[in-house]
Design a protein around this motif. Structure first.
Motif, PDB file in Angstrom:
ATOM      1  N   CYS A   7       0.806  -1.217   0.000  1.00 44.18           N
ATOM      2  CA  CYS A   7       0.000   0.000   0.000  1.00 44.18           C
ATOM      3  C   CYS A   7       0.843   1.274   0.000  1.00 44.18           C
ATOM      4  O   CYS A   7       0.302   2.373   0.152  1.00 44.18           O
ATOM      5  CB  CYS A   7      -0.938   0.009   1.216  1.00 44.18           C
ATOM      6  SG  CYS A   7      -2.207  -1.277   1.127  1.00 44.18           S
ATOM      7  N   TYR A  75      -7.831  -2.842  -4.097  1.00 43.15           N
ATOM      8  CA  TYR A  75      -8.926  -2.090  -3.483  1.00 43.15           C
ATOM      9  C   TYR A  75      -9.458  -2.763  -2.220  1.00 43.15           C
ATOM     10  O   TYR A  75     -10.113  -2.122  -1.406  1.00 43.15           O
ATOM     11  CB  TYR A  75     -10.065  -1.899  -4.487  1.00 43.15           C
ATOM     12  CG  TYR A  75      -9.733  -0.920  -5.590  1.00 43.15           C
ATOM     13  CD1 TYR A  75      -9.822   0.458  -5.387  1.00 43.15           C
ATOM     14  CD2 TYR A  75      -9.306  -1.372  -6.839  1.00 43.15           C
ATOM     15  CE1 TYR A  75      -9.521   1.357  -6.395  1.00 43.15           C
ATOM     16  CE2 TYR A  75      -8.998  -0.474  -7.858  1.00 43.15           C
ATOM     17  CZ  TYR A  75      -9.103   0.889  -7.626  1.00 43.15           C
ATOM     18  OH  TYR A  75      -8.801   1.772  -8.631  1.00 43.15           O
ATOM     19  N   CYS A  78      -5.915  -1.614   0.189  1.00 38.77           N
ATOM     20  CA  CYS A  78      -5.331  -0.268   0.211  1.00 38.77           C
ATOM     21  C   CYS A  78      -6.393   0.790  -0.088  1.00 38.77           C
ATOM     22  O   CYS A  78      -7.539   0.476  -0.410  1.00 38.77           O
ATOM     23  CB  CYS A  78      -4.198  -0.177  -0.807  1.00 38.77           C
ATOM     24  SG  CYS A  78      -2.974  -1.515  -0.657  1.00 38.77           S
ATOM     25  N   SER A  79      -5.966   2.047  -0.017  1.00 41.79           N
ATOM     26  CA  SER A  79      -6.886   3.157  -0.251  1.00 41.79           C
ATOM     27  C   SER A  79      -7.219   3.270  -1.742  1.00 41.79           C
ATOM     28  O   SER A  79      -6.484   2.790  -2.609  1.00 41.79           O
ATOM     29  CB  SER A  79      -6.270   4.470   0.234  1.00 41.79           C
ATOM     30  OG  SER A  79      -5.225   4.884  -0.632  1.00 41.79           O
TER      31      SER A  79
END
Length: 206
Positions: A7, A75, A78-79
């Motif tokens: 990430c 997804y 992580c953001s």
């Protein structure tokens, strides 16, 4: 699978370069759209080159989607922005395909204008292309529905699509060059588009 270590964001330069390529891909075709719509001239444009360009874009996009489908797992861990940033290279490939679709349809519109004989033929070309694109999208999407044993099939499919894209990319401009030599009429072609795409292609190589 992605984990917390995956990430970490890319460098700012990477994002700037990728976003610039995406924007340049969209902007570079605007002069050609404008030139076609304003002049309504298609005499100097090769339909075969446009069709090959569309097939190359569709097969390359399908190839990239299949080979990079695993990146969407990002997804889940992580953001949104980090994952989208990691997909910018895939996005730029799809942009390269999507921007040539309107170009072909604009060309067809002026080609069949006032000509009843070519309407059915051109509708057939368009439908064939749309069906082809639909099949490519379907091949990519069913990867999610099938089990892991389908991996070999999709690797083979991606390889075949990649080969088709490479061949089409290599011969795209040959029919256009032949057309220009025969007609000696460059009307309808936008010189500004080529000026914009040349540095854009250099950026893609970098």
């Amino acid at each position: 699978m992605f984990d917390e270590l995956d990430c970490n964001p890319e460098t700012v330069l990477t994002y700037i370069l990728a976003i610039s390529i995406c924007l340049a891909g969209c902007i570079s075709y605007l002069p050609q759209y404008y030139s076609l719509i304003k002049s309504e001239q298609i005499k100097g444009i090769s339909e075969i080159s446009l069709l090959i360009m569309n097939i190359a874009g569709a097969t390359l996009a399908a190839n990239a989607f299949i080979l990079n489908y695993w990146r969407f797992q990002c997804y889940e861990t992580c953001s949104f922005w980090i994952c989208t940033g990691r997909l910018l290279s895939l996005i730029q490939i799809f942009i390269g395909w999507l921007v040539v679709i309107p170009l072909y349809f604009i060309f067809i519109r002026f080609k069949i204008k006032g000509s009843k004989k070519r309407v059915l033929s051109d509708i057939r070309y368009i439908m064939t292309y749309l069906i082809f694109v639909g099949i490519m999208i379907l091949i990519g999407l069913v990867d999610r529905a099938l089990d892991s044993n389908s991996a070999i099939f999709f690797r083979v499919a991606a390889t075949i699509l990649g080969i088709i894209a490479a061949i089409c990319s290599a011969i795209i401009w040959i029919p256009q060059i032949v057309k220009l030599i025969k007609t000696q009429d460059p009307r309808g072609l936008s010189l500004l588009m080529f000026f914009l795409q040349t540095p854009g292609n250099i950026m893609i190589i970098i």
